[in-house]
Design a protein around this motif. Structure first.
Motif, PDB file in Angstrom:
ATOM      1  N   MET A  40       0.848  -1.219  -0.116  1.00 15.73           N
ATOM      2  CA  MET A  40      -0.029   0.029   0.000  1.00 15.73           C
ATOM      3  C   MET A  40       0.774   1.369  -0.108  1.00 15.73           C
ATOM      4  N   MET A  41       1.829   1.119   0.712  1.00 12.49           N
ATOM      5  CA  MET A  41       2.817   2.231   0.891  1.00 12.49           C
ATOM      6  C   MET A  41       3.508   2.452  -0.379  1.00 12.49           C
ATOM      7  N   MET A  42       3.897   1.388  -1.011  1.00 12.22           N
ATOM      8  CA  MET A  42       4.904   1.513  -2.289  1.00 12.22           C
ATOM      9  C   MET A  42       3.936   2.098  -3.456  1.00 12.22           C
ATOM     10  N   LEU A  43       2.651   1.643  -3.438  1.00 12.81           N
ATOM     11  CA  LEU A  43       1.879   2.128  -4.477  1.00 12.81           C
ATOM     12  C   LEU A  43       1.666   3.697  -4.257  1.00 12.81           C
ATOM     13  N   LYS A  44       1.718   4.224  -3.124  1.00  7.17           N
ATOM     14  CA  LYS A  44       1.248   5.860  -2.983  1.00  7.17           C
ATOM     15  C   LYS A  44       2.599   6.391  -3.180  1.00  7.17           C
ATOM     16  N   LEU A  45       3.829   5.658  -2.730  1.00  9.41           N
ATOM     17  CA  LEU A  45       5.062   6.379  -2.927  1.00  9.41           C
ATOM     18  C   LEU A  45       5.583   6.307  -4.723  1.00  9.41           C
ATOM     19  N   ALA A  46       5.061   5.327  -5.243  1.00  9.66           N
ATOM     20  CA  ALA A  46       5.527   5.363  -6.635  1.00  9.66           C
ATOM     21  C   ALA A  46       4.748   6.342  -7.479  1.00  9.66           C
ATOM     22  N   ARG A  47       3.385   6.617  -7.062  1.00  7.97           N
ATOM     23  CA  ARG A  47       2.665   7.706  -8.078  1.00  7.97           C
ATOM     24  C   ARG A  47       3.548   9.117  -7.483  1.00  7.97           C
ATOM     25  N   GLU A  48       3.883   9.274  -6.109  1.00  3.78           N
ATOM     26  CA  GLU A  48       4.529  10.526  -5.621  1.00  3.78           C
ATOM     27  C   GLU A  48       5.885  10.604  -6.459  1.00  3.78           C
ATOM     28  N   VAL A  49       6.741   9.589  -6.503  1.00  3.19           N
ATOM     29  CA  VAL A  49       7.844   9.561  -7.199  1.00  3.19           C
ATOM     30  C   VAL A  49       7.824  10.159  -8.615  1.00  3.19           C
ATOM     31  N   GLN A  50       6.859   9.783  -9.378  1.00  2.83           N
ATOM     32  CA  GLN A  50       6.499  10.122 -10.617  1.00  2.83           C
ATOM     33  C   GLN A  50       5.737  11.386 -10.712  1.00  2.83           C
ATOM     34  N   ASP A  51       5.420  12.259  -9.845  1.00  2.29           N
ATOM     35  CA  ASP A  51       4.825  13.420  -9.864  1.00  2.29           C
ATOM     36  C   ASP A  51       6.215  14.482  -9.938  1.00  2.29           C
ATOM     37  N   ASP A  53       6.586  17.103  -7.692  1.00  5.41           N
ATOM     38  CA  ASP A  53       6.497  17.629  -6.444  1.00  5.41           C
ATOM     39  C   ASP A  53       7.378  16.794  -5.562  1.00  5.41           C
ATOM     40  N   PRO A  54       8.515  17.086  -5.267  1.00  7.84           N
ATOM     41  CA  PRO A  54       9.360  16.064  -4.349  1.00  7.84           C
ATOM     42  C   PRO A  54       9.002  16.216  -3.011  1.00  7.84           C
ATOM     43  N   ALA A  55       8.151  17.285  -2.640  1.00  4.86           N
ATOM     44  CA  ALA A  55       7.662  17.097  -1.281  1.00  4.86           C
ATOM     45  C   ALA A  55       6.681  16.215  -1.040  1.00  4.86           C
ATOM     46  N   ASN A  56       6.057  15.746  -1.871  1.00  3.48           N
ATOM     47  CA  ASN A  56       4.904  14.602  -1.688  1.00  3.48           C
ATOM     48  C   ASN A  56       5.793  13.359  -1.233  1.00  3.48           C
ATOM     49  N   GLN A  57       6.760  13.067  -1.622  1.00  2.98           N
ATOM     50  CA  GLN A  57       7.447  11.989  -0.991  1.00  2.98           C
ATOM     51  C   GLN A  57       8.457  11.956  -0.006  1.00  2.98           C
ATOM     52  N   ALA A  58       8.433  13.103   0.631  1.00  3.03           N
ATOM     53  CA  ALA A  58       9.311  13.266   1.857  1.00  3.03           C
ATOM     54  C   ALA A  58       8.971  12.080   3.015  1.00  3.03           C
ATOM     55  N   HIS A 108      14.741   6.144   1.899  1.00  7.88           N
ATOM     56  CA  HIS A 108      13.683   7.190   1.909  1.00  7.88           C
ATOM     57  C   HIS A 108      14.184   8.209   2.755  1.00  7.88           C
ATOM     58  N   LYS A 109      14.837   7.974   3.546  1.00  8.60           N
ATOM     59  CA  LYS A 109      15.020   9.141   4.491  1.00  8.60           C
ATOM     60  C   LYS A 109      16.070  10.112   3.594  1.00  8.60           C
ATOM     61  N   GLN A 110      16.930   9.680   2.775  1.00 10.67           N
ATOM     62  CA  GLN A 110      17.926  10.372   2.184  1.00 10.67           C
ATOM     63  C   GLN A 110      17.136  10.979   1.045  1.00 10.67           C
ATOM     64  N   GLY A 111      16.077  10.597   0.613  1.00 11.18           N
ATOM     65  CA  GLY A 111      15.188  11.028  -0.390  1.00 11.18           C
ATOM     66  C   GLY A 111      15.360  10.604  -1.825  1.00 11.18           C
ATOM     67  N   PHE A 112      14.459  10.342  -2.498  1.00  7.27           N
ATOM     68  CA  PHE A 112      14.152   9.996  -3.802  1.00  7.27           C
ATOM     69  C   PHE A 112      13.884  11.027  -4.863  1.00  7.27           C
ATOM     70  N   ALA A 113      14.636  10.994  -6.020  1.00  7.95           N
ATOM     71  CA  ALA A 113      14.454  11.976  -6.930  1.00  7.95           C
ATOM     72  C   ALA A 113      13.324  11.562  -7.725  1.00  7.95           C
ATOM     73  N   ASP A 114      12.488  12.827  -8.276  1.00  5.07           N
ATOM     74  CA  ASP A 114      11.122  12.605  -8.974  1.00  5.07           C
ATOM     75  C   ASP A 114      11.864  11.959 -10.352  1.00  5.07           C
ATOM     76  N   ARG A 115      11.226  10.848 -10.835  1.00  3.95           N
ATOM     77  CA  ARG A 115      11.440  10.427 -12.078  1.00  3.95           C
ATOM     78  C   ARG A 115      10.111   9.751 -12.614  1.00  3.95           C
TER      79      ARG A 115
END
Length: 147
Positions: A40-51, A53-58, A108-115
């Motif tokens: 469930m978390m990965m589905l949400k995170l995957a959407r946010e990594v692709q938008d 707005d890097p703040a969404n995936q903080a 995740h703490k280090q952060g993922f780039a939007d891609r």
């Protein structure tokens, strides 16, 4: 007749079956819950990594999930102590899942780039595999008492 008895005895002695006392319904249920929560978390995170707005995936947006994850890992580690001496394989599987999930949390703490197009499938597959191993072993132990 005597020859048949000797043959049967030899066959029984030659067959080695390893029984382990590692089944624990709490480990089974917790691993299943962790898999559901992680996906469930990965589905949400995957959407946010692709938008865009890097703040969404903080990481802070997922703090509640990670708090629950650490609690579930603690339960697995603690319960695995009670699987007995023969439950070493259970403890190894839990340690593997713990390492993967803790590593993912640190990334995740280090952060993922939007891609765009990045669904983090490699992470999801690795964690699912580790959690599936725990569940599959628990199911085998529950139904047969063997590895």
């Amino acid at each position: 007749m005597k020859k048949n008895r000797v043959l049967i005895i030899l066959l029984l002695v030659a067959c080695k079956v390893t029984f382990i006392t590692g089944y624990d319904p709490v480990i089974d249920d917790t691993a299943t819950k962790m898999k559901r929560d992680f996906n469930m978390m990965m589905l949400k995170l995957a959407r946010e990594v692709q938008d865009n707005d890097p703040a969404n995936q903080a990481f802070t947006n997922y703090q509640s999930y990670y708090d629950n994850l650490e609690t579930d890992l603690l339960i697995l580690r603690d319960r695995s102590v009670y699987t007995g001496l023969k439950g070493e394989i259970v403890r190894k599987q839990i340690k593997n899942a713990d390492s993967l999930l803790t590593g993912f949390m640190n990334l995740h703490k280090q952060g993922f780039a939007d891609r765009p197009g990045d669904d983090k499938r490699d992470f999801r597959n690795a964690v699912n595999s580790a959690l599936n191993s725990i569940s599959q072993l628990q199911e085998a132990l529950k139904s047969t008492g063997k590895e």
